[in-house]
Design a protein around this motif. Structure first.
Motif, PDB file in Angstrom:
ATOM      1  N   LEU A 103       0.860  -1.175   0.000  1.00 31.50           N
ATOM      2  CA  LEU A 103       0.000   0.000   0.000  1.00 31.50           C
ATOM      3  C   LEU A 103       0.901   1.232   0.000  1.00 31.50           C
ATOM      4  N   SER A 104       1.612   1.408  -1.087  1.00 34.49           N
ATOM      5  CA  SER A 104       2.539   2.533  -1.149  1.00 34.49           C
ATOM      6  C   SER A 104       1.800   3.860  -1.097  1.00 34.49           C
ATOM      7  N   ALA A 105       0.521   3.831  -1.457  1.00 36.01           N
ATOM      8  CA  ALA A 105      -0.229   5.084  -1.469  1.00 36.01           C
ATOM      9  C   ALA A 105      -0.346   5.686  -0.079  1.00 36.01           C
ATOM     10  N   VAL A 106      -0.277   4.853   0.944  1.00 37.60           N
ATOM     11  CA  VAL A 106      -0.393   5.418   2.286  1.00 37.60           C
ATOM     12  C   VAL A 106       0.874   6.153   2.689  1.00 37.60           C
TER      13      VAL A 106
ATOM     14  N   SER B 297       2.079   8.493   0.900  1.00 37.44           N
ATOM     15  CA  SER B 297       2.050   9.796   0.236  1.00 37.44           C
ATOM     16  C   SER B 297       2.167  10.919   1.262  1.00 37.44           C
TER      17      SER B 297
ATOM     18  N   TRP C 119      -1.119  11.450   3.408  1.00 35.75           N
ATOM     19  CA  TRP C 119      -1.393  10.579   4.554  1.00 35.75           C
ATOM     20  C   TRP C 119      -0.313  10.700   5.617  1.00 35.75           C
TER      21      TRP C 119
END
Lengths: 176, 531
Positions: A104-107, A109, A112
């Motif tokens: 979950l690399s998006a977390v 960012s 976040w």
């Protein structure tokens, strides 16, 4: 034929299974944005679901059992669990190298990361607002606090985020 | 860009990635969380160790006070404060030489001594009186002990961020110990109690130690070592949280976790890929007995107050609930099988009080008398039999007593006990299993092309082996291995691809898995020895 108590258990189990399957990813997502690590998030989510299961006779009757689980996750992710499971983060990174899995690399960012730097209640309110797109009243129900308190936390959280991210805050978000 | 726009973009990215996450079954999550809590307990034990150890050393045997127990008690010289009822005794840990409030984690027998590990290390030759044998250098909690004759190895859990685990070795039946360290179990992950070895066994086939537990990277782990000092992993990557290992009775091992089973027929060198066991609905494995023929399940809803007893005839791949056998409203945490005595331990789900059972056939069980149970809650999870005394201990420090059962006094004749598994012997080898208290019940038949020739060669040996047999039959098997009786005076042994049935006039009621004998019964028999 199985005796009545066992049938009751089976029915309860199936209901919980359906609830678990429907909400698991979303709860992991909430935990992930709150703690910043997928593996730790899964642990937190699993602990929360087990807690729900053990009280399923009660939690299962709620209008929104998912809200109850989210409250548990929100509290765990922003409390001592965060520090206790910090080492598990390193473990998770090690594991991810050995066993490629969905990350979950998006977390990670800036957004976040900024959310996680907010005070605890602000973090919870902002995460529920932006990740789950929940209105103020629902956030208040999930966290067990007053709607007015949620509005204050959201407002202060946005201001702080705007400063951290170098963006401008936008007006009138809280009235949904 | 506004904060809202950034937030919505961030949300979209997270939601997209969430779709890539696989959703585990609720059952597996329940089991996984439960296991995580167990391994975390091991870490807590480590903390206790550092505090308790000096006290333990000072308490070596000082509390041993012998008392005479009147009446028909089978126990002599019990520690002070012991209470006896029938063939059972409840004994204060402190008075027996075990630190009264100490966490325990593991137990092993050499045949002449019993070693218990946890926040310390203790030795007993009768199971009733203990003395600390912890070396001064021991600084971590002992999590696994394995014995091979007088040679014993104990492994510890990691302590904090320590990169090493301690290896304790004894070659004199546990009287004295040397301590070394190893880092071969992987990078520590203390928050998950990893690495954590919970099973430690000697492999006669491979001449190696086999350790099972949870690997540091979060997966189940099995490691082997020839000397106990250097270890290497042998279990392939999998998706289980830990692996408990039991001997399969054939020189191999079975590793298991929840509903997954791995087998190693070559004594631990190689392992089959993880595969789910076939289990009754809403059931996973909670404890597996040595031999892999008996297990206790647990209701994955965690609500049904009974533990189904399960039987397997195929090395744990398939488990069938044995409806004939019940231990009441119980949760079984562990089994042991030594000297012909089966032991099971756990707690009553009705009141969370410790309970224990012994049996000679694993079908008919004798329970710890209610009058001996402590008033407080607790769980028993360790057992071992030395001589005719079976000892039950709790891992929990809050349970300040342990329990002992004398099989003969409890009404059990262990000399007629059922074997735990089929001795693996080739027919053309025709070597009885002299280690079994009974005459051997089986020879494994492994080569169909020469089966009749082998049986003809082995017939004199079979006749000597089964002097009371009225008939011996060999027929097709089911790829299974199991021994027992059909309850009608016959012993049946299912071995690999062939079945050997020995008709005895008065065979004791050894357990049999439902269905298998009935499936076999009536199939063509291609070799018969009639008396």
């Amino acid at each position: 034929m199985k005796p009545a108590p066992e049938r009751h258990l089976v029915e309860a189990r199936l209901t919980f299974d359906a609830f678990f399957a429907a909400d698991y990813r979303a709860v992991v997502g909430l935990a992930a944005v709150l703690c910043g690590d997928r593996a730790v998030a899964e642990e937190l989510a699993q602990e929360a679901f087990v807690a729900a299961f053990r009280r399923w006779e009660t939690v299962g009757t709620y209008d929104d059992p998912g809200g109850w689980v989210r409250r548990v996750v929100a509290n765990m992710a922003t409390s001592v669990w965060r520090s206790r499971l910090r080492e598990a983060s390193a473990l998770a990174r090690l594991r991810s190298r050995q066993q490629p899995a969905a990350e979950l690399s998006a977390v990670d960012s800036d957004f976040w990361a900024g959310v996680r730097r907010l005070p605890r209640r602000q973090t919870q309110c902002v995460a529920l607002h932006y990740l789950e797109d929940r209105p103020v009243d629902e956030i208040a129900a999930v966290l067990g606090i007053a709607s007015s308190t949620v509005r204050v936390h959201l407002h202060q959280g946005r201001i702080a985020l705007a400063r951290m991210l170098g963006e401008r805050e936008e007006d009138d978000h809280d009235g949904r | 860009m506004t904060v809202d726009e950034r937030g919505h973009a961030a949300r979209a990215a997270v939601l997209e990635e969430l779709e890539t996450i696989s959703v585990p079954s609720a059952t597996s999550v329940l089991r996984r969380v439960r296991a995580r809590r167990q391994v975390r307990r091991l870490v807590l034990v480590g903390v206790v160790t550092a505090v308790v150890m000096p006290v333990v050393v000072l308490e070596r045997s000082n509390h041993r006070v012998d008392v005479n127990v009147s009446g028909t008690s089978p126990f002599r010289d019990l520690p002070k404060g012991s209470v006896v009822s029938g063939g059972w005794a409840s004994i204060p840990k402190g008075a027996a030489g075990l630190s009264g409030t100490t966490d325990l984690s593991t137990i092993a027998s050499t045949g002449t001594a019993v070693i218990v590990g946890g926040a310390g290390l203790w030795r007993s030759t009768d199971g009733l009186h203990w003395s600390s044998v912890a070396p001064d250098a021991l600084s971590q909690p002992v999590t696994a002990i394995g014995a091979h004759g007088p040679d014993i190895i104990a492994l510890t859990g990691t302590e904090g961020r320590a990169a090493t685990m301690q290896v304790l070795r004894s070659s004199d039946d546990g009287k004295s110990w040397s301590v070394s360290t190893t880092s071969d179990f992987g990078t520590p992950a203390p928050s998950m109690g990893r690495p954590g070895v919970t099973s430690l066994l000697w492999s006669d086939a491979a001449q190696e130690w086999v350790a099972g537990g949870g690997a540091s990277e979060g997966n189940a782990g099995v490691w082997v070592s020839t000397d106990g000092r250097s270890w290497h992993s042998v279990l392939p990557a999998n998706h289980a949280g830990s692996a408990d290992v039991v001997p399969d009775g054939f020189g191999g091992f079975i590793a298991w976790w929840a509903d997954q089973v791995w087998t190693s027929p070559d004594g631990g060198r190689t392992w089959t890929p993880d595969a789910p066991s076939e289990l009754p609905p809403h059931t996973t494995l909670n404890a597996m007995a040595p031999g892999g023929v008996l297990a206790a399940g647990v209701d994955t809803t965690y609500s049904t107050p009974t533990t189904p007893l399960l039987r397997s005839a195929d090395h744990g791949k398939t488990w069938i609930e044995d409806a004939r056998t019940t231990l009441g409203l119980t949760i079984v945490r562990g089994f042991s099988h030594d000297s012909g005595i089966w032991a099971a331990e756990g707690h009553l789900s009705s009141d969370d009080r410790p309970s224990a059972w012994i049996s000679t056939d694993s079908v008919n069980w004798t329970a710890l008398p209610s009058s001996l149970k402590p008033s407080g809650k607790g769980d028993l999870s360790l057992s071992v039999t030395i001589g005719t005394t079976t000892v039950f201990l709790s891992e929990e420090s809050r349970v300040d007593r342990f329990f002992a059962a004398s099989a003969p006094s409890a009404g059990l004749d262990h000399t007629t006990a059922c074997p735990s598994s089929v001795p693996r012997r080739l027919v053309d080898g025709a070597v009885p299993d002299s280690g079994d208290p009974l005459p051997p019940l089986a020879y494994a038949v492994t080569n169909r092309t020469t089966i009749e020739q082998q049986l003809a060669t082995a017939e004199p040996e079979l006749r000597r082996t089964y002097p009371r047999a009225t008939r011996i039959e060999v027929g097709p098997g089911f790829g299974a291995a199991w021994t027992g009786t059909n309850g009608r005076g016959s012993s049946i042994v299912l071995v690999d691809d062939y079945a050997l049935v020995v008709h005895l006039p008065d065979t004791s009621a050894c357990p049999r898995p439902p269905r298998l004998y009935d499936q076999w019964h009536g199939t063509p028999v291609f070799y018969v020895i009639d008396r």
